[in-house]
Every structure is written in structure tokens, then in C-alpha cells.
Design an enzyme around this catalytic site. Sequence first.
Site, PDB file in Angstrom:
ATOM      1  N   ASP A 134      55.383  43.351  25.451  1.00 38.95           N
ATOM      2  CA  ASP A 134      54.837  43.878  26.696  1.00 38.95           C
ATOM      3  C   ASP A 134      53.344  43.557  26.668  1.00 38.95           C
ATOM      4  OD1 ASP A 134      53.687  45.298  28.704  1.00 38.95           O
ATOM      5  OD2 ASP A 134      54.654  47.211  28.218  1.00 38.95           O
ATOM      6  N   GLY A 135      52.923  42.719  27.578  1.00 38.62           N
ATOM      7  CA  GLY A 135      51.538  42.243  27.581  1.00 38.62           C
ATOM      8  C   GLY A 135      50.518  43.355  27.725  1.00 38.62           C
TER       9      GLY A 135
ATOM     10  N   ASP B 237      48.781  35.302  34.193  1.00 43.91           N
ATOM     11  CA  ASP B 237      49.487  34.882  35.409  1.00 43.91           C
ATOM     12  C   ASP B 237      50.552  35.939  35.700  1.00 43.91           C
ATOM     13  OD1 ASP B 237      50.202  33.149  37.513  1.00 43.91           O
ATOM     14  OD2 ASP B 237      51.774  32.223  36.301  1.00 43.91           O
TER      15      ASP B 237
ATOM     16  N   ARG C 243      63.686  35.296  29.755  1.00 42.99           N
ATOM     17  CA  ARG C 243      62.734  34.314  30.288  1.00 42.99           C
ATOM     18  C   ARG C 243      61.973  33.622  29.148  1.00 42.99           C
ATOM     19  NH1 ARG C 243      61.472  34.512  35.895  1.00 42.99           N
ATOM     20  NH2 ARG C 243      59.314  33.968  35.508  1.00 42.99           N
TER      21      ARG C 243
ATOM     22  N   ASP D 280      55.827  36.491  26.918  1.00 46.20           N
ATOM     23  CA  ASP D 280      56.415  37.011  28.154  1.00 46.20           C
ATOM     24  C   ASP D 280      57.327  38.160  27.775  1.00 46.20           C
ATOM     25  OD1 ASP D 280      56.807  35.739  31.248  1.00 46.20           O
ATOM     26  OD2 ASP D 280      58.308  37.201  30.595  1.00 46.20           O
TER      27      ASP D 280
ATOM     28  N   CYS E 206      50.890  34.428  42.641  1.00 46.89           N
ATOM     29  CA  CYS E 206      51.371  33.571  43.732  1.00 46.89           C
ATOM     30  C   CYS E 206      51.654  34.428  44.962  1.00 46.89           C
ATOM     31  CB  CYS E 206      52.578  32.753  43.307  1.00 46.89           C
ATOM     32  SG  CYS E 206      53.924  33.711  42.632  1.00 46.89           S
TER      33      CYS E 206
ATOM     34  N   GLY F 104      55.466  26.732  33.227  1.00 48.79           N
ATOM     35  CA  GLY F 104      54.798  25.642  33.949  1.00 48.79           C
ATOM     36  C   GLY F 104      53.332  25.522  33.558  1.00 48.79           C
ATOM     37  N   LYS F 105      52.639  26.662  33.562  1.00 48.44           N
ATOM     38  CA  LYS F 105      51.208  26.607  33.250  1.00 48.44           C
ATOM     39  C   LYS F 105      50.996  26.313  31.778  1.00 48.44           C
ATOM     40  CE  LYS F 105      49.996  29.370  37.190  1.00 48.44           C
ATOM     41  NZ  LYS F 105      51.355  29.907  37.451  1.00 48.44           N
TER      42      LYS F 105
END
Lengths: 268, 368
Positions: free
Chosen positions: B223-224, B239, B195, B190, B294, B172-173
Site C-alpha cells: 500500500d503506497g 501516478d 495488477r 502497486d 488521467c 506504461g510509465k
Amino acid sequence: TLKSTQPNHELNLLSMQPVTELSLPSLVDMGFTDSQAEQLYDATSKLKGGAAKHALSTLTALFVLGLNPSNVLKLLEKCPELYTIKESQIQQRIANIRKLGLVEGSLQRVVSHYPQILTVPVKTVKNVVVFLREKCLFTAQQVTEILRDSPAVVLENMGQLEYKFQYVYFRMGVKQAEMVKSRLLRFTLEEVRCRHCFLERRGLYQTPDKKGQTVILNPKLASILKGDEDTFLTDVANASAEEYDVLKRMMKREWWEEEQLQGTIEAN
Amino acid sequence: EKWATTRTKHPATSLALQYFDATYGVQLGQLWPSVRAALLSERKYGALLNNCSNDDVLANLHAQGSKDFLSDTEGRSPPCLEQEPEVVSEEESSDVSVSDLDGQQRSPLQLSTNIKCLVFPRGDITRFKPARPDICGLLGYYLMDAASVLPCLALDVQEGHSVLDLCAAPGGKTLALLQTQFIGFLCVNDTSVSRTLRLRKVLQSYVPKPLLSDQKLCITSFDGTKWEERNTFNRVIVDVPCTTDRHSLMEDDNNIFSKSRTGERQKLPQLQLELLLAGIIAACPGGEIIYSTCTLSQIQNQSVVEQAVHTAQEVHGIHLQVVDLRPLTRMFRKTFHFAPDLHLGEMVIPHLAANFGPIYMCKLRRLT
Ligand SMILES: C[S@@+](CC[C@H](N)C(=O)[O-])C[C@H]1O[C@@H](n2cnc3c(N)ncnc32)[C@H](O)[C@@H]1O
């Protein structure tokens, strides 16, 4: 002048026997003022054909209950259907209501607030009473109180009534005595559910567990239902009218969608 | 019998609610009942307009009664919203700084983005219909929490910037960022392969092929926390995975509050910290980073940022500045409810009449 009309009108009731048609003078004889008599006369003559042929016996029955002319006029305006009910029926219905424990005073109050009760067949009323006693396990005394405080219950859809009872009993965990005290049956299921769900989502109401216990102290049903919306919002929910307004619309849609879903499941 | 509670004894959603009552009741105080009712009620969406679509979607959405919230701004706040105290003038307020962090610096916001996100007015509960493909097969809009657009706006992408979206799926972002049409090079990542696949599909349904070329876009599943590029990106958005408060209250499936995931949930703040640090390190000096979640949780929001700023300085010698986002929140307070008095970052809190969020965001600028 009120005092002088009372004996006068009783006297006239007796001497009125042979009169079968309503006329202005006969109405005045019964104790109506000239203008009240005209109003009544107009109302009955507007009814088509023989529709008003029982008007006289209806008036008599109402006077016998001890209602005064202006009360009678008011309730006939509210419920013109009463003009068309047979004398024997109206007598039976009144007798039945008496039998259910609504004695003088309560009987008059119920009839003047909710004259429609006299249009309901004895059998229907009996069914509602059986339902309240057997399905909802109200005591006879509680049923009398319900009829006195919420007479419209006799015309409510039984399915709706059952739904409402079960919702309050199971979902809110409220017992019969408290339901009677809060005059629950005066309110629509939707009103009750909206107020309850709003409180529940705000964290102010919890369904009691099997032992009847909750972590928070629930407000009494009576305090949830009493008072108009503003009072509910300030005294119980402690929320803005804007929020409640949105919630009500949302709930309506949610329930409607649930029903649709239920419908399609049943249809399959 | 109809109303008898047929639920299992402790479903994850009830555990989540219990946990929120305990923590947010304290954290939000008086505001909590209102936020709670909103969280437990149907959320509102925004329709992120796809500039690449050929259809006249905008006119259609307008006709249904929705409006672009980005152009629906007012200098002054409407009387129905709580007014934050505005005693300090623009200059003076810059020294209202974060206690042990460096003073927040006010950056004038020029929102010359091409982002459009339509929402139904306050109190209106109309829903958007699903978007339809145009003749090229591109969808006209993407439905998402309208408040999720705010971190993208706050990122303030400029012409030619290279941008990293470290936890990007389902995208979305990413889509919102692409709408700016400013991005020179975009890296979307990601860790979850499935995903990432979904993200790829989303991009294909919204963005024309030429714009998805390798020179412009790179999609990865790393892996971020182990991101290796350093001092590279002008803009980084982090995010992070979080307790996804709304989801946790509504869905028992795959719920982070289920007993079996307790360990994972407890490790979230640590994972968030590592992801944010990786994002900070990947940004170039002078570059800007947005941290967003969120959740309403202070432990996952402000505490993570504080810790990251501290660790960046102490361990990596990277000096950061917190960027004040109040100009942004002021601009959009017609559309969103913002939490009052956050000492760090900004947060959209759900409200029945404007049921967006929760979205937390904090902006950092690398000074070194
Ligand atoms: C809140 S979601 C991102 C939503 C997305 N930015 C959007 O706007 O559509 C968090 C994402 O972080 C991903 N994630 C979890 N751990 C990660 C890690 N170690 N590295 C990178 N991504 C991770 C999850 O797979 C999840 O898709």
C-alpha cells in the site's frame, strides 16, 4: 420573341402528328432555337439503334406539362433516359404523380428538378407511398410534401429509408411533421447521423425520454440540416471544421465496423 | 425499434457523463463541448518504442506514417493552435508564482532522453497494429496514451538516479522511464497484486532479463500510503488512481461511477493526497516528484497538490517548490492540446484532432 414562339409551338405540336423521326426542322418547329435543336438532335442520334424511338412522344409529354423548350432541353441533358420511355408509360407516370397531389406548378417543378421521377415505374412509386403512409405514418398531405420537396425518395433503397426514419424518430425523438418541415429525406443517413452524433457528443443534443422531455433544449431538426457544413458548424455546433472532419471519418469507420460485426454475427 | 434505447436506466457511464457535464462544464467553460466530444470518441495511442528490441521497428512505424513526437518540436507554435499569451520574457515569468505556494522555478529542459514515442499526425485516425515479438521474444513497442509519456519526461531522470514508481501497474510509465537507460535503481510498486503480476509480465515482454536483476529493479505490492523508506529517491513518480475519465465514460464494467463504488470515489482525493505525501517523503532532499492523473478534475489534481505541499510543510517540515513545466508544454504543443491558464501544473486536454489525455501533471522539488 418568347411570346411569338409559344402559340407557334402549340400549333406545330398539332400539325406534327405524322412525323415519327426527329429532324432538325421539326425540332425548330417545336420552338427550339437552331442551336438547341442541333444539341438535341446530336444527343438523340448518339443513342444507339431504336433507343430514341420514343423521343418524340417524350418531348410532347413534356411540352404538354407546360415546360418551355430550354427547360425541356436542360432536363433531357440531366436525364437522357427519358428519350427511351414509351408514350403510354410516361402518361401513366405523370397521371400517377398528379393523383398523389402534385398539381400544376409543383408537378412542373418536380419534373424539371428531378426528371428521373418519370423513369420510375408507377408500381415503385406506389410502394414508396405505401411505405411512407403505413410504416412511417406520414399523412397523405405529408407524403405529397415529401414527394414535392424530396422526389428522389422514390428511388431510394427502402431499407435505407426505413433505417433513416427510425434513426430520426427513435434516436433523435423527432416527429413526422418536423421531419417533413426539415426536408429530412433529401439528406443521406450518413449526413444526418454525423451532424446528430457530433451535436450529441458535444452535449448539444439529447434523446428525449419516454415523455418526450430533455434536460437541454435540442435544436430543431430543420436548423440542424439546413445550410452547408460551415453554416452548421458556426450556427449550430459552434465547432471547428477540423474537429468535424475528424469526427466524420471516425464515425464512418465506427459504422463500417459495426456492420462488419453485424455481418459476422448473422453469418454465425 | 432498432434505435430504441435499450440501455439500463442509469448505467455508470451515463452517471459519469452527468457528473462531468456538471463539474467540467463549469471548470472548462467554453472548452468543455470540444473536450467532451473528444472524450466520447475514439482515443489516439502512441507507440512507445522499445530500445531493447532487435527489430527495426522504427523504420516500420515510419513507413506507416507515424512520427516520434519527441523530435517533432518547434520553437514557434503552428498558427492553428491557440497561442498562449507570451508577453513575459523567460526571466520575468518566473515570478508568475502560485499564490500561496513558493514561486515556481524555471528549470531549463534538456531532453536528452532515449525515449521515442510515435504518433500519427494531427487529425490522422490510423491505428497502430499490435506489436510483434522479435527473435528474443521482446515486443517492439508498447501502446499507450502518448500524453502519458509527458510526466516521465518531466521527471527528468539523470544518469545513476534511484527512482520510485509508487503506483506503477500496468507499467506504461515504468517502461518509458526504463527507455532512458539512465536509471541506477528502480523501485516499482502497486498495491494490487493482480495488477503487479500484469506489470511483471509487461516488463518481461519488453526488457531483457539482465536489466531486470535484483540489483537494478525491485517490484513490490505494498500500500503506497504506508511506504516506509524516507529521504531516499532522487526521483519519484506518483501516478495515482483517479476517476479515469475516459474509461468511466466508455465502460460500464468496473466503473468507479457505479452506485456501489460511490464511497470509494469520494475517498479518492484523500487517497491521492496520502500517496503523494508518501512519495514526497520517500524522495531525498533535492529530489523531484511528479504527481500525475488521467482526470480533468480540479479536486483530484490541483487541490491535491496544494494540500500536499501545505501538509508536507506543516506536518513533516518538508519544504517544496513547484517546478514550472511550461518549457515542456511549449515544446510539445504541436502534438498535444494543453489546458490554458492552470494555476498549478499542466494538463493535456483531449481534442478530436489530437485525441490524447486527459493527463494532469505537476512537478515538485524537495528543498529540505
Ligand atoms: C493510474 S494507475 C497507474 C498506471 C501506471 N502508472 C502506468 O503508467 O501504467 C493507478 C494504480 O494505482 C494503484 N493503486 C491504488 N491504490 C494504491 C495504493 N494505495 N498504493 C499503491 N498503488 C495503488 C492501482 O492498482 C493502479 O494500478
